[in-house]
Enzyme design. Structure first.
Site, PDB file in Angstrom:
ATOM      1  N   ARG A   3       0.819  -1.205   0.000  1.00  0.00           N
ATOM      2  CA  ARG A   3       0.000   0.000   0.000  1.00  0.00           C
ATOM      3  C   ARG A   3       0.857   1.261   0.000  1.00  0.00           C
ATOM      4  O   ARG A   3       0.321   2.362   0.014  1.00  0.00           O
ATOM      5  CB  ARG A   3      -0.844   0.009   1.272  1.00  0.00           C
ATOM      6  CG  ARG A   3      -2.315  -0.247   1.079  1.00  0.00           C
ATOM      7  CD  ARG A   3      -2.901  -0.448   2.465  1.00  0.00           C
ATOM      8  NE  ARG A   3      -4.273  -0.126   2.550  1.00  0.00           N
ATOM      9  CZ  ARG A   3      -5.254  -1.029   2.655  1.00  0.00           C
ATOM     10  NH1 ARG A   3      -4.971  -2.315   2.604  1.00  0.00           N
ATOM     11  NH2 ARG A   3      -6.485  -0.653   2.805  1.00  0.00           N
ATOM     12  N   ARG A  21     -18.424  -3.598  10.849  1.00  0.00           N
ATOM     13  CA  ARG A  21     -17.012  -3.151  10.808  1.00  0.00           C
ATOM     14  C   ARG A  21     -16.949  -1.672  11.158  1.00  0.00           C
ATOM     15  O   ARG A  21     -17.547  -0.849  10.461  1.00  0.00           O
ATOM     16  CB  ARG A  21     -16.426  -3.428   9.417  1.00  0.00           C
ATOM     17  CG  ARG A  21     -15.043  -4.055   9.492  1.00  0.00           C
ATOM     18  CD  ARG A  21     -14.497  -4.324   8.132  1.00  0.00           C
ATOM     19  NE  ARG A  21     -13.481  -3.337   7.779  1.00  0.00           N
ATOM     20  CZ  ARG A  21     -12.647  -3.469   6.765  1.00  0.00           C
ATOM     21  NH1 ARG A  21     -12.694  -4.547   6.011  1.00  0.00           N
ATOM     22  NH2 ARG A  21     -11.754  -2.543   6.514  1.00  0.00           N
TER      23      ARG A  21
HETATM   24  P1  ADP Z   1      -9.909  -1.457   3.095  1.00  0.00           P
HETATM   25  O1  ADP Z   1      -9.156  -1.843   1.854  1.00  0.00           O
HETATM   26  O2  ADP Z   1     -11.377  -1.603   2.954  1.00  0.00           O
HETATM   27  O3  ADP Z   1      -9.496  -0.125   3.685  1.00  0.00           O
HETATM   28  P2  ADP Z   1      -8.419  -3.398   4.694  1.00  0.00           P
HETATM   29  O4  ADP Z   1      -9.106  -4.482   5.437  1.00  0.00           O
HETATM   30  O5  ADP Z   1      -7.529  -3.768   3.580  1.00  0.00           O
HETATM   31  O6  ADP Z   1      -9.611  -2.471   4.247  1.00  0.00           O
HETATM   32  O7  ADP Z   1      -7.566  -2.491   5.728  1.00  0.00           O
HETATM   33  C1  ADP Z   1      -8.118  -2.002   6.932  1.00  0.00           C
HETATM   34  C2  ADP Z   1      -7.098  -1.115   7.628  1.00  0.00           C
HETATM   35  O8  ADP Z   1      -5.936  -1.889   7.976  1.00  0.00           O
HETATM   36  C3  ADP Z   1      -6.556   0.056   6.815  1.00  0.00           C
HETATM   37  O9  ADP Z   1      -7.380   1.199   6.905  1.00  0.00           O
HETATM   38  C4  ADP Z   1      -5.186   0.287   7.492  1.00  0.00           C
HETATM   39  O10 ADP Z   1      -5.322   0.981   8.707  1.00  0.00           O
HETATM   40  C5  ADP Z   1      -4.739  -1.133   7.824  1.00  0.00           C
HETATM   41  N1  ADP Z   1      -3.924  -1.744   6.742  1.00  0.00           N
HETATM   42  C6  ADP Z   1      -4.270  -2.796   5.961  1.00  0.00           C
HETATM   43  N2  ADP Z   1      -3.304  -3.105   5.096  1.00  0.00           N
HETATM   44  C7  ADP Z   1      -2.300  -2.226   5.314  1.00  0.00           C
HETATM   45  C8  ADP Z   1      -1.027  -2.010   4.730  1.00  0.00           C
HETATM   46  N3  ADP Z   1      -0.570  -2.782   3.716  1.00  0.00           N
HETATM   47  N4  ADP Z   1      -0.250  -1.003   5.209  1.00  0.00           N
HETATM   48  C9  ADP Z   1      -0.671  -0.229   6.214  1.00  0.00           C
HETATM   49  N5  ADP Z   1      -1.868  -0.370   6.821  1.00  0.00           N
HETATM   50  C10 ADP Z   1      -2.680  -1.359   6.376  1.00  0.00           C
END
Ligand code: ADP
Length: 210
Positions: free
Chosen positions: A109, A154
């Site tokens: 990300r 959620r």
């Molecule tokens: P969405 O794509 O719907 O935002 P996710 O379940 O992928 O939901 O992620 C939820 C939260 O987890 C994000 O808002 C962030 O805070 C954290 N997160 C997930 N993946 C990452 C990542 N690769 N790097 C940093 N934070 C992450």
């Protein structure tokens, strides 16, 4: 089995499967359908699912040190620091002994995470096959996430947190597209339509590469 042996064994298994391994980075804003499409891709291609969001939520539910640290970031809709996410991904990848490959869902990300993944895979003679970005209009994302919040409870599927997550995606995650574009691995896919329509488009893109 000792640590060195199991590590060697893992190396051997990875080496053995290199030519057939499929590693897909499924990318896109929150609510673009990464989780839904991941489930279908796992079934079709026999891949392991690595969702950093799911792992972080389970860390949070189990009140682990990482979960406690990540909580505030996740509740605001901000990214958890790269260092913590990368360490978590290393542990998770090392826990798989055999694999046809991976769906990386919600990871990388940031460009830092993308660089880490490239190094980690290159060290094992592996690579990302394709980076697929699901493209969905802003209003549709908000609509889907609010609906999901109602259905699943959620807590980050709440309007102000949703808007922050989309902003964070645009500012911090979009540059990851450029990273994969340079390597000619980036494929945009229209993320509107029925789940099966979108799945069909994704499979066409994957099948053209393998
Ligand atoms: P969405 O794509 O719907 O935002 P996710 O379940 O992928 O939901 O992620 C939820 C939260 O987890 C994000 O808002 C962030 O805070 C954290 N997160 C997930 N993946 C990452 C990542 N690769 N790097 C940093 N934070 C992450």
């Amino acid at each position: 089995m000792g640590a060195i042996q199991s590590h060697l064994l893992r190396g051997w298994i990875f080496t053995k499967n290199i030519s057939t391994m499929i590693n897909i980075v499924l990318f896109g804003p929150p609510g673009s359908g990464k989780g839904t499409q991941s489930e279908k891709l796992i079934e079709k291609y026999g891949l392991n699912h690595l969702s950093t969001g799911d792992i972080l939520r389970s860390e949070l539910a189990n009140s682990t040190p990482l979960g406690k640290k990540a909580k505030a970031f996740m509740n605001r809709g901000d990214l958890v620091p790269d260092k913590d996410v990368i360490e978590m991904v290393i542990n998770k990848l090392d826990s798989y002994e055999d694999a046809n490959g991976f769906i990386f869902d919600g990871f990388p990300r940031t460009q830092e995470q993308a660089r880490f993944l490239r190094h980690h895979l290159t060290d094992r003679d592996l690579r990302v096959t394709l980076m697929i970005r699901l493209e969905v209009a802003h209003e549709e994302l908000v609509k889907r996430l609010l609906l999901r919040g109602e259905k699943t409870g959620r807590t980050d599927d709440e309007i102000s947190i949703i808007e922050n997550r989309i902003d964070v995606y645009l500012q911090q995650s979009e540059p990851v597209v450029e990273f994969y574009e340079k390597m000619r691995k980036y494929v945009p896919i229209i993320g509107a339509g029925t789940i099966d329509d979108i799945f069909y488009r994704i499979c066409q893109a994957i099948d053209a590469r393998i």
